[in-house]
Design an enzyme around this catalytic site. Structure first.
Site, PDB file in Angstrom:
ATOM      1  N   TYR A  33       0.829  -1.199   0.000  1.00 55.93           N
ATOM      2  CA  TYR A  33       0.000   0.000   0.000  1.00 55.93           C
ATOM      3  C   TYR A  33       0.863   1.249   0.000  1.00 55.93           C
ATOM      4  O   TYR A  33       2.074   1.183   0.198  1.00 55.93           O
ATOM      5  CB  TYR A  33      -0.963   0.000   1.193  1.00 55.93           C
ATOM      6  CG  TYR A  33      -0.315   0.303   2.530  1.00 55.93           C
ATOM      7  CD1 TYR A  33       0.497  -0.630   3.167  1.00 55.93           C
ATOM      8  CD2 TYR A  33      -0.502   1.538   3.151  1.00 55.93           C
ATOM      9  CE1 TYR A  33       1.089  -0.346   4.389  1.00 55.93           C
ATOM     10  CE2 TYR A  33       0.079   1.826   4.379  1.00 55.93           C
ATOM     11  CZ  TYR A  33       0.878   0.882   4.991  1.00 55.93           C
ATOM     12  OH  TYR A  33       1.463   1.180   6.192  1.00 55.93           O
ATOM     13  N   LYS A 149       6.498  -1.952   1.918  1.00 51.58           N
ATOM     14  CA  LYS A 149       5.316  -1.375   2.583  1.00 51.58           C
ATOM     15  C   LYS A 149       4.130  -2.327   2.409  1.00 51.58           C
ATOM     16  O   LYS A 149       3.236  -2.079   1.598  1.00 51.58           O
ATOM     17  CB  LYS A 149       5.031   0.024   2.011  1.00 51.58           C
ATOM     18  CG  LYS A 149       4.145   0.875   2.913  1.00 51.58           C
ATOM     19  CD  LYS A 149       4.228   2.335   2.534  1.00 51.58           C
ATOM     20  CE  LYS A 149       3.169   3.187   3.187  1.00 51.58           C
ATOM     21  NZ  LYS A 149       3.260   3.284   4.644  1.00 51.58           N
ATOM     22  N   GLU A 182      11.878   2.308  14.384  1.00 53.64           N
ATOM     23  CA  GLU A 182      10.948   3.336  13.885  1.00 53.64           C
ATOM     24  C   GLU A 182       9.649   3.213  14.642  1.00 53.64           C
ATOM     25  O   GLU A 182       9.496   2.347  15.514  1.00 53.64           O
ATOM     26  CB  GLU A 182      10.716   3.159  12.380  1.00 53.64           C
ATOM     27  CG  GLU A 182      10.048   1.839  12.030  1.00 53.64           C
ATOM     28  CD  GLU A 182       9.829   1.634  10.540  1.00 53.64           C
ATOM     29  OE1 GLU A 182       9.705   2.608   9.798  1.00 53.64           O
ATOM     30  OE2 GLU A 182       9.791   0.455  10.128  1.00 53.64           O
ATOM     31  N   LEU A 207      11.187   1.341   7.316  1.00 52.89           N
ATOM     32  CA  LEU A 207      10.658   1.734   6.017  1.00 52.89           C
ATOM     33  C   LEU A 207      11.302   3.073   5.650  1.00 52.89           C
ATOM     34  O   LEU A 207      11.401   3.960   6.504  1.00 52.89           O
ATOM     35  CB  LEU A 207       9.135   1.907   6.102  1.00 52.89           C
ATOM     36  CG  LEU A 207       8.478   2.362   4.805  1.00 52.89           C
ATOM     37  CD1 LEU A 207       8.359   1.183   3.839  1.00 52.89           C
ATOM     38  CD2 LEU A 207       7.097   2.952   5.064  1.00 52.89           C
TER      39      LEU A 207
HETATM   40  N1  PLP Z   1       7.435   3.701   9.009  1.00 62.77           N
HETATM   41  C1  PLP Z   1       6.303   2.989   8.967  1.00 62.77           C
HETATM   42  C2  PLP Z   1       6.276   1.630   9.593  1.00 62.77           C
HETATM   43  C3  PLP Z   1       5.162   3.502   8.337  1.00 62.77           C
HETATM   44  O1  PLP Z   1       4.041   2.779   8.283  1.00 62.77           O
HETATM   45  C4  PLP Z   1       5.225   4.798   7.767  1.00 62.77           C
HETATM   46  C5  PLP Z   1       4.056   5.385   7.093  1.00 62.77           C
HETATM   47  O2  PLP Z   1       3.014   4.821   7.010  1.00 62.77           O
HETATM   48  C6  PLP Z   1       6.413   5.515   7.848  1.00 62.77           C
HETATM   49  C7  PLP Z   1       7.502   4.939   8.466  1.00 62.77           C
HETATM   50  C8  PLP Z   1       6.531   6.898   7.268  1.00 62.77           C
HETATM   51  O3  PLP Z   1       6.544   6.853   5.861  1.00 62.77           O
HETATM   52  P1  PLP Z   1       6.062   8.084   4.989  1.00 62.77           P
HETATM   53  O4  PLP Z   1       6.886   9.255   5.405  1.00 62.77           O
HETATM   54  O5  PLP Z   1       6.348   7.665   3.594  1.00 62.77           O
HETATM   55  O6  PLP Z   1       4.606   8.277   5.274  1.00 62.77           O
END
Ligand code: PLP
Length: 286
Positions: A33, A149, A182, A207
């Site tokens: 996603y 993701k 994270e 991620l």
């Molecule tokens: N880490 C995780 C596990 C996430 O689910 C997300 C966003 O959904 C992020 C980091 C941040 O990613 P982004 O800045 O692309 O929204």
């Protein structure tokens, strides 16, 4: 106004939008996603989100069911049909519908595509940023491929619910070595007593957040130094500031970790400055 969802080729009322019971996303979490912020009716950082989508799909050997250009049209249509000015657009691609069997289905099986969009009151995020949020720390019990993701988010769901039960907003995962990886749905950052930004390298255990990537540019513009390295919970507790980043949180200050105040217990200037300058450097295609 009733909401509309895009499901496998059709725009349908959100209330009755559904996928087949044997969709592999539903059965196995076999899908990926993306979430893009929508601001003033336009997608923020669409290009980077689409690049990451292609990477996630490639790692799992799932096809994109249409061209990127066609997907862009579907995303814009879904935003427009839901009259979203400020909010988010969500898209999910799964390996499609097939008799339940762990092996990949016939390669001709069309992947499933679902797109939804919804408005978010910007005042709510601003209020959270003004106050700062609390996080708890939890052991990182996820698989190694968190760089993909995927919709398989059970550890994230359990961690975020535990945060909520503890009166916090986010959970920070901590690896076996005691380093923060994270958040459940955000990337984690601290500001050291010397004023350096620290965030974990994207090569392992996290991620690669799109917001995280843009913040590197924002930090450079603000002449803030970033150290890309793991940091421990103890270092975070002694930090001058902490904050999280994501497409819907931008940069949101963290003022408590496991109930202990960070810095003076109030949002700090670095997180505020990154938040204030983020949308100037994000790509917003009008
Ligand atoms: N880490 C995780 C596990 C996430 O689910 C997300 C966003 O959904 C992020 C980091 C941040 O990613 P982004 O800045 O692309 O929204």
């Amino acid at each position: 106004m009733s909401r509309i969802a895009y499901v496998n080729g059709a725009y349908v009322p959100h209330a009755v939008a559904g996928v087949h019971v044997e969709d592999r996303g539903y059965q196995f979490g076999d899908g990926v996603y993306e979430v893009c912020e929508v601001r003033g009716g336009h997608m923020v950082d669409e290009r980077r989100h689409m690049e990451r989508l292609l990477r996630s799909l490639g790692e799992l050997r799932i096809r994109l069911p249409m061209s990127l250009a066609a997907l862009g049209v579907v995303l814009r249509q879904t935003i427009a049909r839901n009259r979203v000015r400020d909010g988010l657009v969500y898209l999910q691609v799964t390996r499609g519908v097939a008799r339940r069997d762990h092996y990949f289905p016939d390669p001709a099986t069309p992947p499933s595509l679902v797109v939804t969009a919804r408005a978010i009151d910007p005042a709510k995020g601003e209020a959270a940023a003004e106050q700062g949020i609390g996080v708890i720390t939890v052991p990182d019990n996820r698989w190694e491929r968190v760089d993909i993701k995927t919709v398989g988010l059970l550890p994230n769901v359990l961690a975020k619910e535990a945060a909520k039960q503890a009166g916090a907003r986010e959970a920070w995962f901590v690896d076996a070595g005691g380093h923060v990886t994270e958040g459940g749905s955000t990337n984690a950052w601290i500001v050291t007593p010397e004023g350096r930004l620290v965030t974990r390298p994207a090569e392992s255990g996290i991620l690669r957040g799109i917001t995280r990537t843009v913040m590197f540019e924002v930090a450079a513009e603000l002449q803030l130094r970033i150290e890309e390295r793991p940091f421990t919970v103890a270092e975070a507790l002694g930090a001058r500031e902490a904050f999280v980043t994501s497409a819907t949180n931008f940069a949101t200050p963290v003022v408590r970790i496991d109930g202990q105040a960070i810095g003076d217990g109030r949002p700090g200037p670095v997180a505020r400055a990154l938040r204030a300058n983020y949308h100037r450097l994000a790509e917003i295609a009008r």
